[in-house]
Design a protein around this motif. Sequence first.
Motif, PDB file in Angstrom:
ATOM      1  N   ASN A 169      -2.559  25.266 -17.245  1.00 23.06           N
ATOM      2  CA  ASN A 169      -1.668  25.415 -18.399  1.00 23.06           C
ATOM      3  C   ASN A 169      -2.516  25.773 -19.620  1.00 23.06           C
ATOM      4  O   ASN A 169      -3.115  24.906 -20.240  1.00 23.06           O
ATOM      5  CB  ASN A 169      -0.930  24.096 -18.679  1.00 23.06           C
ATOM      6  N   HIS A 170      -2.554  27.020 -19.965  1.00 23.12           N
ATOM      7  CA  HIS A 170      -3.414  27.422 -21.075  1.00 23.12           C
ATOM      8  C   HIS A 170      -2.639  27.495 -22.390  1.00 23.12           C
ATOM      9  O   HIS A 170      -1.486  27.879 -22.422  1.00 23.12           O
ATOM     10  CB  HIS A 170      -4.065  28.773 -20.807  1.00 23.12           C
ATOM     11  N   LYS A 171      -3.297  27.099 -23.456  1.00 19.32           N
ATOM     12  CA  LYS A 171      -2.728  27.259 -24.797  1.00 19.32           C
ATOM     13  C   LYS A 171      -3.849  27.668 -25.725  1.00 19.32           C
ATOM     14  O   LYS A 171      -4.981  27.235 -25.547  1.00 19.32           O
ATOM     15  CB  LYS A 171      -2.113  25.934 -25.284  1.00 19.32           C
ATOM     16  N   GLU A 172      -3.521  28.479 -26.725  1.00 16.30           N
ATOM     17  CA  GLU A 172      -4.544  28.935 -27.655  1.00 16.30           C
ATOM     18  C   GLU A 172      -5.010  27.790 -28.550  1.00 16.30           C
ATOM     19  O   GLU A 172      -4.247  26.891 -28.881  1.00 16.30           O
ATOM     20  CB  GLU A 172      -3.988  30.065 -28.536  1.00 16.30           C
ATOM     21  N   GLU A 173      -6.239  27.902 -28.966  1.00 14.24           N
ATOM     22  CA  GLU A 173      -6.786  26.915 -29.882  1.00 14.24           C
ATOM     23  C   GLU A 173      -6.116  27.056 -31.251  1.00 14.24           C
ATOM     24  O   GLU A 173      -5.729  28.146 -31.642  1.00 14.24           O
ATOM     25  CB  GLU A 173      -8.294  27.156 -30.019  1.00 14.24           C
ATOM     26  N   GLN A 174      -5.998  25.952 -31.962  1.00 14.28           N
ATOM     27  CA  GLN A 174      -5.372  25.989 -33.289  1.00 14.28           C
ATOM     28  C   GLN A 174      -6.339  25.459 -34.344  1.00 14.28           C
ATOM     29  O   GLN A 174      -7.090  24.527 -34.076  1.00 14.28           O
ATOM     30  CB  GLN A 174      -4.132  25.089 -33.306  1.00 14.28           C
ATOM     31  N   GLN A 175      -6.269  26.051 -35.527  1.00 18.93           N
ATOM     32  CA  GLN A 175      -7.028  25.491 -36.643  1.00 18.93           C
ATOM     33  C   GLN A 175      -6.057  24.680 -37.488  1.00 18.93           C
ATOM     34  O   GLN A 175      -5.081  25.213 -38.005  1.00 18.93           O
ATOM     35  CB  GLN A 175      -7.679  26.579 -37.497  1.00 18.93           C
ATOM     36  N   TRP A 176      -6.343  23.420 -37.645  1.00 16.77           N
ATOM     37  CA  TRP A 176      -5.427  22.534 -38.366  1.00 16.77           C
ATOM     38  C   TRP A 176      -5.804  22.337 -39.826  1.00 16.77           C
ATOM     39  O   TRP A 176      -4.978  21.938 -40.642  1.00 16.77           O
ATOM     40  CB  TRP A 176      -5.354  21.178 -37.664  1.00 16.77           C
ATOM     41  N   SER A 177      -7.066  22.570 -40.137  1.00 17.25           N
ATOM     42  CA  SER A 177      -7.519  22.442 -41.522  1.00 17.25           C
ATOM     43  C   SER A 177      -8.872  23.135 -41.565  1.00 17.25           C
ATOM     44  O   SER A 177      -9.386  23.546 -40.529  1.00 17.25           O
ATOM     45  CB  SER A 177      -7.649  20.961 -41.920  1.00 17.25           C
ATOM     46  N   PRO A 178      -9.463  23.281 -42.747  1.00 21.61           N
ATOM     47  CA  PRO A 178     -10.782  23.934 -42.758  1.00 21.61           C
ATOM     48  C   PRO A 178     -11.780  23.230 -41.848  1.00 21.61           C
ATOM     49  O   PRO A 178     -12.717  23.858 -41.374  1.00 21.61           O
ATOM     50  CB  PRO A 178     -11.208  23.811 -44.225  1.00 21.61           C
ATOM     51  N   VAL A 179     -11.588  21.960 -41.592  1.00 18.95           N
ATOM     52  CA  VAL A 179     -12.587  21.242 -40.804  1.00 18.95           C
ATOM     53  C   VAL A 179     -12.098  20.743 -39.451  1.00 18.95           C
ATOM     54  O   VAL A 179     -12.895  20.236 -38.661  1.00 18.95           O
ATOM     55  CB  VAL A 179     -13.170  20.040 -41.591  1.00 18.95           C
ATOM     56  N   VAL A 180     -10.821  20.875 -39.156  1.00 25.26           N
ATOM     57  CA  VAL A 180     -10.323  20.343 -37.879  1.00 25.26           C
ATOM     58  C   VAL A 180      -9.727  21.450 -37.011  1.00 25.26           C
ATOM     59  O   VAL A 180      -8.811  22.162 -37.440  1.00 25.26           O
ATOM     60  CB  VAL A 180      -9.258  19.232 -38.091  1.00 25.26           C
ATOM     61  N   TYR A 181     -10.260  21.569 -35.809  1.00 22.83           N
ATOM     62  CA  TYR A 181      -9.726  22.512 -34.821  1.00 22.83           C
ATOM     63  C   TYR A 181      -9.226  21.728 -33.618  1.00 22.83           C
ATOM     64  O   TYR A 181      -9.810  20.709 -33.269  1.00 22.83           O
ATOM     65  CB  TYR A 181     -10.820  23.484 -34.350  1.00 22.83           C
ATOM     66  N   PHE A 182      -8.173  22.239 -33.002  1.00 27.26           N
ATOM     67  CA  PHE A 182      -7.607  21.552 -31.844  1.00 27.26           C
ATOM     68  C   PHE A 182      -7.510  22.506 -30.659  1.00 27.26           C
ATOM     69  O   PHE A 182      -6.899  23.566 -30.760  1.00 27.26           O
ATOM     70  CB  PHE A 182      -6.222  20.997 -32.185  1.00 27.26           C
ATOM     71  N   ASP A 183      -8.140  22.107 -29.578  1.00 24.52           N
ATOM     72  CA  ASP A 183      -8.103  22.892 -28.351  1.00 24.52           C
ATOM     73  C   ASP A 183      -7.286  22.107 -27.339  1.00 24.52           C
ATOM     74  O   ASP A 183      -7.785  21.205 -26.673  1.00 24.52           O
ATOM     75  CB  ASP A 183      -9.544  23.106 -27.851  1.00 24.52           C
ATOM     76  N   ARG A 184      -6.028  22.450 -27.260  1.00 21.48           N
ATOM     77  CA  ARG A 184      -5.095  21.620 -26.496  1.00 21.48           C
ATOM     78  C   ARG A 184      -5.456  21.443 -25.020  1.00 21.48           C
ATOM     79  O   ARG A 184      -5.369  20.339 -24.495  1.00 21.48           O
ATOM     80  CB  ARG A 184      -3.687  22.203 -26.629  1.00 21.48           C
ATOM     81  N   PRO A 185      -5.826  22.506 -24.318  1.00 16.85           N
ATOM     82  CA  PRO A 185      -6.080  22.296 -22.890  1.00 16.85           C
ATOM     83  C   PRO A 185      -7.184  21.283 -22.602  1.00 16.85           C
ATOM     84  O   PRO A 185      -7.203  20.674 -21.541  1.00 16.85           O
ATOM     85  CB  PRO A 185      -6.495  23.679 -22.389  1.00 16.85           C
ATOM     86  N   ARG A 186      -8.094  21.097 -23.555  1.00 15.74           N
ATOM     87  CA  ARG A 186      -9.175  20.136 -23.315  1.00 15.74           C
ATOM     88  C   ARG A 186      -8.713  18.699 -23.530  1.00 15.74           C
ATOM     89  O   ARG A 186      -9.367  17.760 -23.096  1.00 15.74           O
ATOM     90  CB  ARG A 186     -10.332  20.397 -24.278  1.00 15.74           C
ATOM     91  N   CYS A 187      -7.603  18.538 -24.218  1.00 14.68           N
ATOM     92  CA  CYS A 187      -7.150  17.193 -24.593  1.00 14.68           C
ATOM     93  C   CYS A 187      -6.730  16.406 -23.362  1.00 14.68           C
ATOM     94  O   CYS A 187      -5.992  16.898 -22.516  1.00 14.68           O
ATOM     95  CB  CYS A 187      -5.980  17.316 -25.570  1.00 14.68           C
ATOM     96  N   ILE A 188      -7.209  15.168 -23.267  1.00 15.48           N
ATOM     97  CA  ILE A 188      -6.831  14.319 -22.130  1.00 15.48           C
ATOM     98  C   ILE A 188      -5.813  13.260 -22.536  1.00 15.48           C
ATOM     99  O   ILE A 188      -5.499  12.369 -21.766  1.00 15.48           O
ATOM    100  CB  ILE A 188      -8.071  13.635 -21.525  1.00 15.48           C
ATOM    101  N   LEU A 189      -5.301  13.349 -23.757  1.00 16.76           N
ATOM    102  CA  LEU A 189      -4.275  12.429 -24.261  1.00 16.76           C
ATOM    103  C   LEU A 189      -4.680  10.958 -24.136  1.00 16.76           C
ATOM    104  O   LEU A 189      -4.040  10.181 -23.442  1.00 16.76           O
ATOM    105  CB  LEU A 189      -2.934  12.690 -23.575  1.00 16.76           C
TER     106      LEU A 189
END
Lengths: 435, 160, 799
Positions: free
Chosen positions: C130-150
């Motif tokens: 299940n692939h999803k593009e990485e998101q930039q949430w702020s100048p300093v925070v990026y979120f790479d959803r597929p890597r997240c293990i919740l």
Amino acid sequence: MADLVSHPDEVKVVSRRFGMGATNLDRYLEMDGYKAVQKALGMGAEAIVNEVKNSGLRGRGGAGFSTGLKWSFVPKQAPKPKYVLCNGDESEPGTCKDRLIFEHDPHAVIEGVIIAGLAVGSHTGYIYVRGEYRYLLDIMQKAIADAYARGFLGKNIFGSGCDFDIYWHGGAGAYEVGEESALMESLEGKRGIPRIRPPFPAVVGLWGGPTVINNAETLASVPHIILGGAEWYANLGPPKNGGTRLFCLSGHLKRPGVYELPMGYNLRKMIFEVAGGIPSGRALKAVVPGGSSTPVLKSDEIDIGMDFDSVAKAGSMLGSGGVVVLDETTCIVKFALRTMKFYQHESCGWCIPCREGTDWLKKTLIRFHSGGGVKKDIDNMYYLSENMLGRTFCPLGDAAAMPTMAFIKKFRQEFEDHLDGKPCPFEKAGAAVMV
Amino acid sequence: MRFSDQFEQRFAEMLTHYPTKRSVLVPTLLYAQDETGYLSDEVIEELASRLELTALDVRNVISYYSMLTTKPRGKYNVQVCTNIACMLRGGEELLQHCEKKLGIGHKGTTPDGLFSLEEVECIGGCSWAPAAQVNYDFHENLTTEKMDRVLEGYAKKVTA
Amino acid sequence: MADVNITVDGKKVTAPAGTLLIEACKSVGIEVPSFCYYPNLSLQGACRMCLVKIEKMPKLQTACTTVIGEGMIVTTDSDEVHQARKGMVELLLGNHPLDCPVCDAGGECELQDMTFSYGAAESKYMEPKNHKEEQQWSPVVYFDRPRCILCYRCVRVCGEGMDVWALGVQNRGVGSIIAPNKEDHLECEECGMCIDICPVGALTSGAYRYKTRPWEMTHVGTTCTHCADGCKTTLGVRRSESGMEIVRGDNRDKSGINGDFLCIKGRYAFDFANREDRLTQPLIRKDGQLAPSTWEEAFELIGKRFREAREQHGGQAIGVVGSNRTTNEENYLLQKFARVVLQTNNIDHHRTADFPALAAALKGKPGSTASMRDVFHAPAILLIGNDPTEQHPLLAWQIRNNVRLHRAKLYVVNSADIKLRRQAAAFLQIPAGTEGRFAAFLAGDDSAAEGLGPVAGANAGESPAATQNQQTTLGGFREQVRGEQNLVIIFGAEIRGGDIASLVKFGSGVAGAKLLCLADYANSRGAADMGLYPDLLPGYHPITDSGKFHEEWGGVPQAPGLTLPEMVESARSGKLKALYVVGANPVGRFAIDPFVFSQSFVVVQDMFLTETTALADVVLPAANAYEKSGTFTNTCGDLQLVKKAGEVSGSKSDFEMIVRIADAMGADVHKLVPFGRGTTADMGQSRGAQSGEADRHAVWLEAHGLEPKMSPFDPTAILDEIQRLVPGYEVSRLNLVAGSDQHTALVGIATGAAQDPKLIAPATDNLFSSGTLGRYSRTLNSVMENHSRQPVESEVAAD
């Protein structure tokens, strides 16, 4: 409105007022309505709990835990208010019984909630009805309002000096909320994620108060036990499995429907006599005896009594009373896939094994059913299910793993028949297979 | 943000049913959606502020429940059950029939905004399968012919 | 609490009742793996990694949610348990992208470690992920959803720990996702705790991502150079063309006073050090222009001009401005240099709190100051003035989590509705400027109560009756606070002079009360303790009573010198012939007319060209606090090591420059820096990334172009003298060098008579600003821009 059916073998307890206009409070009162509450008011908490314990009533939601015992776990003294919660979030595939209770006999549920409240020393009850059942929520709302209007709810009910309030609550689409602690989360306005246990709801439940939570059918049975007596109720079924049960017969049957039969009623008889057997002269292949989460029984495994202990002995579970009948034309792989698709859709996602396991199994089954399976997939699916079983945060993981393991174990040949790019042997030629 | 008087009355009453404000959230979202068609940013902000929650909190809850939607859909949401009991009695064929008839797929909406289609999980119509719901109305023991009549009935409701 | 005995893998374990099984196991060295369990955050039971076998339980149980019970027999290392863990890792890896080679967390990833430990090496998964593009949430925070293990650690640390609640969980099942509060971006305090706590590479830092591999860095634990709280920050450094480049800041070393915490500045705002416009050679004004020169030429010129000023006009013709961001050793050396070599008491710094008044008020009350650790453990806290959430992020964290975890009672008195009000048991809003009167009221002056306003109950959501109870009168508030024990009284710069004495008086009526005075910069407290005052010697000794300093140093001028504004006036009238500014920007901070100094010889040591260097005759390129060794004292008085991490070729430490100027003036350097004495001099182990050789000291000295001997450039030699002469600094040297914070006692000896509270100018920094230094941080600027929190020009501070 769902059609009602009947059969001479039925023993109508919970369903005795079905189709008789009992939503009307006056009609309900003519049929012993609110007599049980009045009797219970004079019994005292301990006597009520004992009566229900002795009746052998076991939770109709699926787990089959002794209702009286559950009530006895609620502490007598508690710093926070105690609550009674009616679980009307019926959503186990194959199950459609609470719907009839709410539709035909809403006051019986109200009575059950009040009696449970008297038994545990609570003064507030909530009746949670699944979101899809909007018309039933409307019926329930009216019933509650009517009961308040007569003084059956509110301050000093029946002049007893005892106060009791009941409120309705609606869901918005989530199977997982049927899990008792998830239901509490939902009622508190949150995502339906189950809670860590212990503490159990009987000690720390709604808003931190001790809470009794019972299935709608369980609660609707209680007034009958109070009026008819524990012994009478217990004797309706085999030992330790008191009373009757609403069996929801569905699938390949001539006369599907919801029948109230004594606990321990023979499954083969239920299928072939009560529900009229399988149409078009086709043969029986398998039965899912208690809702989609219960392990499948093969056609030669159905000479069993439908009570909690007998079905468990046969390697499955009585569950929620949803008996789904599969004839010989059914593809087990496809059936397993549809089952898994449901659990994948309904997994709350909180814990790893359920969240990832259901998705993995669903994807594998889709590929497998459409001819892309390889031999090791079969063992792999079994292995995955084993890794979920007993290790998830709540029972939903087990509910997904158990039937899958049973399908593979009991119908391995059918899985193998799908291998090597072979089309599903049960599909009509040319039909699309994607789910 | 204006809801109907009935909504406001029920909302005010529900607030008295619970010890915490947010407890009204789940049913309230569904009632709000019934009036506005979907849960827009405006509805979310309004309910969040009424219940002293953040919009994030409200979105977290909305996205959990399958009946709630933040996207507009048709006036009549046709929900066909294909779960096991319905599947055994033609639920999938019924869904395919609806797809063809309405010209839309799962979670699609007809161009006139009249119908949306959804494949749903068990709706509690197992013994009367196959079953479908249009908005909150149950339709059971369906056949493709019966389904056609059901859909026509709703289409007529609008033109009438 | 009573102890409970259990058996784990055959080992007898005893732990207090209520201990979680996972912690009990840890206490005897048995590691039970987990992703979602994190100490001091709420329990989840979600990752199922910590499943263990408990006798008499049919299913495996989560050790992270099980409270130990007497006689429990636990197995953490059986085939069944091992298979459960392996199964979990396999399930996680099924949808995990396995992009470890390009993942920031690669090499320091808990999922990698777990896979390694449990051998989930076979890939059973054949389906598309299940692939999803990485998101930039702020100048300093990026979120790479597929890597997240919740594991929900980020959600909890943001909500429970930070009280920001900017992260949530949305959708359900396999579609579950961590979501930011503004749908596609974050609006938060940008602390980066979510990134730090993430066990995998799902949340990554905009400042660090794709810069390096973790194993290519050397890690140096030092003290943050921004606010006055003194967090330990671990800087990851790497060799670069210009020396040692700092590539990452984090708080992996949890041993500091900040534990898990670090704010945006400590985590990202090291980037000023790597800017291309850093000064890397001395500049001398020639024909009106600053032109590059050699160090020799610069020192010779300075030595000559300073000597001439002293010889022709006396020490009173020379002014010295010190810094809030230089080390204690540098500050001490600077004032000693001023008094002994320049023969002047004209020395000052940008004052942001009235420490001399506190020292005076605490006379005869030893051990009455609170450490940063005390703030986390005190049963009750009274906070008057300031907004710690913005100005003292660590202090705010300590307060918040003390309330959450230990149920401390917090009393807040403020003119604004500050965020910490949410944790307060009682909140009192008083008009701005009446904080001092409130202090007087606390001390018993009832007439000061007028106009202070009612007390507002702070705990929304509690029953109306409880709120009613909290609507106590002002007197009730005072009684309530007075009834507490071991109270920590924290006050901002709103309270100065005699008002501090009032608080001390009030505190002396509360059993075990301690005080904490809030200043604004990393070593503001150190600057004050080390005597960067015209009238106070180190340790707040009045200059008129120089006693032991006189004995050690020889001739010290006895008359108090000029304050900073007085130096400006002196320059205006042509009397101030020379001005020596070390690590400060007084012209920018106090909006001084630069032409005032047109007749003075001005020397400035700084990293960048500032408003002050614009009028300098000589500008010396200085190293910052991340590039040198020494100590800092935080606002509480906690003494901590500063270790060299980065390095920019061409710059020198302020310490070395002061010594070289003294030398150029012909002073006896041996007297200024008592090097070579005793055995306590450190052999280089405190110098961070460059250590590790047999003769560390020599290697380090050589690497810095210094003579390989026990040199006068060794700040630890001055620390010997500080520890000997400054009261309260006689802490354990070995503990300090081992990296532990040491609380110094504020020993009251001064009268504080010559102190003027009006000289205090709070920095008014917020979470995203840091005086003049903040301007040079790209990260802080980008975050501020993103939040539309442009600094008001007048708020730009000096140090």
